[in-house]
Design a protein around this motif. Structure first.
Motif, PDB file in Angstrom:
ATOM      1  N   THR A 155      -5.458  11.730   4.291  1.00  0.00           N
ATOM      2  CA  THR A 155      -4.649  10.636   3.758  1.00  0.00           C
ATOM      3  C   THR A 155      -5.356  10.037   2.543  1.00  0.00           C
ATOM      4  O   THR A 155      -6.559   9.793   2.583  1.00  0.00           O
ATOM      5  N   PHE A 156      -4.571   9.820   1.472  1.00  0.00           N
ATOM      6  CA  PHE A 156      -5.103   9.214   0.254  1.00  0.00           C
ATOM      7  C   PHE A 156      -4.296   7.954  -0.055  1.00  0.00           C
ATOM      8  O   PHE A 156      -3.057   7.985  -0.013  1.00  0.00           O
ATOM      9  N   LEU A 206     -12.263   6.651   6.502  1.00  0.00           N
ATOM     10  CA  LEU A 206     -13.652   6.753   6.070  1.00  0.00           C
ATOM     11  C   LEU A 206     -14.027   5.645   5.100  1.00  0.00           C
ATOM     12  O   LEU A 206     -15.144   5.125   5.109  1.00  0.00           O
ATOM     13  N   ASN A 207     -13.086   5.297   4.222  1.00  0.00           N
ATOM     14  CA  ASN A 207     -13.239   4.191   3.283  1.00  0.00           C
ATOM     15  C   ASN A 207     -11.830   3.706   2.956  1.00  0.00           C
ATOM     16  O   ASN A 207     -10.848   4.288   3.436  1.00  0.00           O
ATOM     17  N   PRO A 208     -11.675   2.641   2.172  1.00  0.00           N
ATOM     18  CA  PRO A 208     -10.322   2.122   1.932  1.00  0.00           C
ATOM     19  C   PRO A 208      -9.352   3.112   1.289  1.00  0.00           C
ATOM     20  O   PRO A 208      -8.143   2.881   1.311  1.00  0.00           O
ATOM     21  N   ALA A 209      -9.843   4.226   0.718  1.00  0.00           N
ATOM     22  CA  ALA A 209      -8.968   5.129  -0.019  1.00  0.00           C
ATOM     23  C   ALA A 209      -8.731   6.473   0.656  1.00  0.00           C
ATOM     24  O   ALA A 209      -7.759   7.154   0.325  1.00  0.00           O
ATOM     25  N   ILE A 210      -9.587   6.913   1.588  1.00  0.00           N
ATOM     26  CA  ILE A 210      -9.486   8.257   2.159  1.00  0.00           C
ATOM     27  C   ILE A 210      -9.608   8.190   3.674  1.00  0.00           C
ATOM     28  O   ILE A 210     -10.455   7.476   4.210  1.00  0.00           O
ATOM     29  N   SER A 211      -8.747   8.958   4.359  1.00  0.00           N
ATOM     30  CA  SER A 211      -8.763   9.009   5.818  1.00  0.00           C
ATOM     31  C   SER A 211      -8.567  10.436   6.294  1.00  0.00           C
ATOM     32  O   SER A 211      -8.008  11.286   5.584  1.00  0.00           O
ATOM     33  N   GLY A 246       3.030  20.244   5.037  1.00  0.00           N
ATOM     34  CA  GLY A 246       3.873  19.405   4.199  1.00  0.00           C
ATOM     35  C   GLY A 246       3.137  18.205   3.641  1.00  0.00           C
ATOM     36  O   GLY A 246       1.917  18.064   3.777  1.00  0.00           O
ATOM     37  N   LEU A 247       3.909  17.342   3.008  1.00  0.00           N
ATOM     38  CA  LEU A 247       3.421  16.102   2.402  1.00  0.00           C
ATOM     39  C   LEU A 247       4.283  14.948   2.884  1.00  0.00           C
ATOM     40  O   LEU A 247       5.497  15.096   3.064  1.00  0.00           O
ATOM     41  N   ARG A 248       3.641  13.794   3.083  1.00  0.00           N
ATOM     42  CA  ARG A 248       4.367  12.608   3.532  1.00  0.00           C
ATOM     43  C   ARG A 248       3.901  11.402   2.717  1.00  0.00           C
ATOM     44  O   ARG A 248       2.706  11.186   2.523  1.00  0.00           O
ATOM     45  N   LEU A 249       4.859  10.631   2.242  1.00  0.00           N
ATOM     46  CA  LEU A 249       4.577   9.374   1.553  1.00  0.00           C
ATOM     47  C   LEU A 249       4.907   8.222   2.481  1.00  0.00           C
ATOM     48  O   LEU A 249       5.974   8.206   3.112  1.00  0.00           O
ATOM     49  N   ARG A 250       3.987   7.249   2.570  1.00  0.00           N
ATOM     50  CA  ARG A 250       4.202   6.052   3.384  1.00  0.00           C
ATOM     51  C   ARG A 250       3.954   4.819   2.539  1.00  0.00           C
ATOM     52  O   ARG A 250       3.046   4.804   1.704  1.00  0.00           O
ATOM     53  N   ASP A 302       0.846  -1.190   0.000  1.00  0.00           N
ATOM     54  CA  ASP A 302       0.000   0.000   0.000  1.00  0.00           C
ATOM     55  C   ASP A 302       0.880   1.238   0.000  1.00  0.00           C
ATOM     56  O   ASP A 302       1.871   1.306   0.738  1.00  0.00           O
ATOM     57  N   LEU A 303       0.525   2.227  -0.825  1.00  0.00           N
ATOM     58  CA  LEU A 303       1.221   3.513  -0.871  1.00  0.00           C
ATOM     59  C   LEU A 303       0.232   4.601  -0.468  1.00  0.00           C
ATOM     60  O   LEU A 303      -0.836   4.739  -1.079  1.00  0.00           O
ATOM     61  N   TRP A 304       0.595   5.380   0.578  1.00  0.00           N
ATOM     62  CA  TRP A 304      -0.292   6.407   1.131  1.00  0.00           C
ATOM     63  C   TRP A 304       0.354   7.778   0.979  1.00  0.00           C
ATOM     64  O   TRP A 304       1.571   7.934   1.114  1.00  0.00           O
ATOM     65  N   LEU A 305      -0.463   8.793   0.735  1.00  0.00           N
ATOM     66  CA  LEU A 305      -0.014  10.186   0.701  1.00  0.00           C
ATOM     67  C   LEU A 305      -0.761  10.962   1.783  1.00  0.00           C
ATOM     68  O   LEU A 305      -1.994  11.009   1.784  1.00  0.00           O
ATOM     69  N   ASP A 306      -0.008  11.575   2.720  1.00  0.00           N
ATOM     70  CA  ASP A 306      -0.583  12.418   3.767  1.00  0.00           C
ATOM     71  C   ASP A 306      -0.320  13.876   3.429  1.00  0.00           C
ATOM     72  O   ASP A 306       0.827  14.267   3.174  1.00  0.00           O
ATOM     73  N   ALA A 307      -1.362  14.688   3.423  1.00  0.00           N
ATOM     74  CA  ALA A 307      -1.241  16.139   3.283  1.00  0.00           C
ATOM     75  C   ALA A 307      -1.670  16.760   4.600  1.00  0.00           C
ATOM     76  O   ALA A 307      -2.778  16.509   5.072  1.00  0.00           O
ATOM     77  N   TYR A 308      -0.812  17.570   5.231  1.00  0.00           N
ATOM     78  CA  TYR A 308      -1.082  18.032   6.588  1.00  0.00           C
ATOM     79  C   TYR A 308      -0.726  19.504   6.772  1.00  0.00           C
ATOM     80  O   TYR A 308       0.022  20.107   6.004  1.00  0.00           O
ATOM     81  N   GLY A 309      -1.271  20.071   7.814  1.00  0.00           N
ATOM     82  CA  GLY A 309      -0.933  21.405   8.280  1.00  0.00           C
ATOM     83  C   GLY A 309      -1.248  21.461   9.761  1.00  0.00           C
ATOM     84  O   GLY A 309      -2.010  20.634  10.265  1.00  0.00           O
ATOM     85  N   GLY A 310      -0.667  22.434  10.460  1.00  0.00           N
ATOM     86  CA  GLY A 310      -0.956  22.471  11.880  1.00  0.00           C
ATOM     87  C   GLY A 310      -0.288  23.604  12.610  1.00  0.00           C
ATOM     88  O   GLY A 310       0.451  24.409  12.040  1.00  0.00           O
ATOM     89  N   HIS A 311      -0.569  23.638  13.900  1.00  0.00           N
ATOM     90  CA  HIS A 311      -0.127  24.705  14.788  1.00  0.00           C
ATOM     91  C   HIS A 311       1.069  24.227  15.604  1.00  0.00           C
ATOM     92  O   HIS A 311       1.059  23.124  16.157  1.00  0.00           O
TER      93      HIS A 311
END
Length: 243
Positions: free
Chosen positions: A217-218, A169-174, A64-68, A20-29
């Protein structure tokens, strides 16, 4: 033939694994941060200057962006994270781009499951290499900081650790939220002229921060091992793997 056995196994392993290859797009304080800067100016034609001070980096929101990537035979995953944040202080104006490499929790760990999705832990531990540009100012020293020169002394390596929760939420999006500790370090050396330098300047920084991040997460890739196909039995066709 024995000499070829290990290379063939290494090549064949990814094809026989669920990946499985996941892409996280995040932002924060950024909730807490500390910083130190050291500057040393070696002047050939005049007296040398030095400065060292602690300061509040006043980091702007981190994003940033993170690949897992997860592979089933391995009990952990691997990740690479590309971050961005901005230091804003009267004595330093720096843009930091930390790149983190490390190991992640596997995506198949499940804490709870319901009709609207499933809850999973998410985390990553690794080391950080930080790119930086901007300027620092301390007394008589003014340094334009950029990545045109590197130095191993003092290091570029910092540490990073994060832990949080992901609601799939489903197998593709979190959706996810996590706490992250990160250390961004840099040591740069500059001269005012590459041919006949009369001034050499060293700039060393160490910035540590705690942040609360939120993101999406995608799942970009879901590859199922061919061995997951169930073999056909008498009077039945082979069935695909269950999801």
């Amino acid at each position: 033939m024995k000499r070829l056995t290990l290379p063939l196994l290494l090549v064949a392993s990814p094809a026989l694994a669920d990946t499985d290859l996941w892409l996280d797009a995040y932002g924060g304080h950024v909730s807490h941060e500390t910083g130190t800067l050291s500057l040393y100016q070696d002047n050939l034609l005049s007296a040398d200057n030095a400065a060292h001070f602690d300061f509040d980096p006043n980091l702007r929101p981190m994003n940033g962006l993170r690949l897992r990537v997860d592979t089933t035979p391995i009990p952990f995953g691997f990740g690479i994270d590309f971050g961005y944040t901005h230091v804003h202080d009267p004595r330093a104006d720096l843009r930091l781009l930390p790149v983190t490499l490390g190991v992640t929790l596997p995506s198949d760990l499940t804490l709870a499951r319901g009709s609207y999705g499933s809850l999973h832990p998410i985390g990553m531990v690794g080391f950080v290499v930080t790119a930086v540009d901007g300027f620092v100012r301390a007394g008589p020293i003014v340094s334009s900081v950029n990545d045109n020169t590197w130095s191993g002394r003092g290091g570029r390596l910092g540490a990073s650790a994060s832990l949080g929760l992901e609601w799939r939420l489903n197998p593709a999006i979190s959706l996810f939220s996590e706490y992250r500790y990160q250390q961004m370090r840099f040591h740069l050396e500059h001269t005012n002229d590459p041919v006949l330098p009369t001034t050499r300047l060293e700039t060393t920084g160490d910035i540590r921060n705690d942040a609360i991040l939120f993101g999406l997460t995608f799942r970009l890739l879901h590859q199922v091992s061919p061995t997951a196909l169930r073999p056909a039995t008498d009077g039945q066709a082979a069935s695909p793997p269950s999801t």
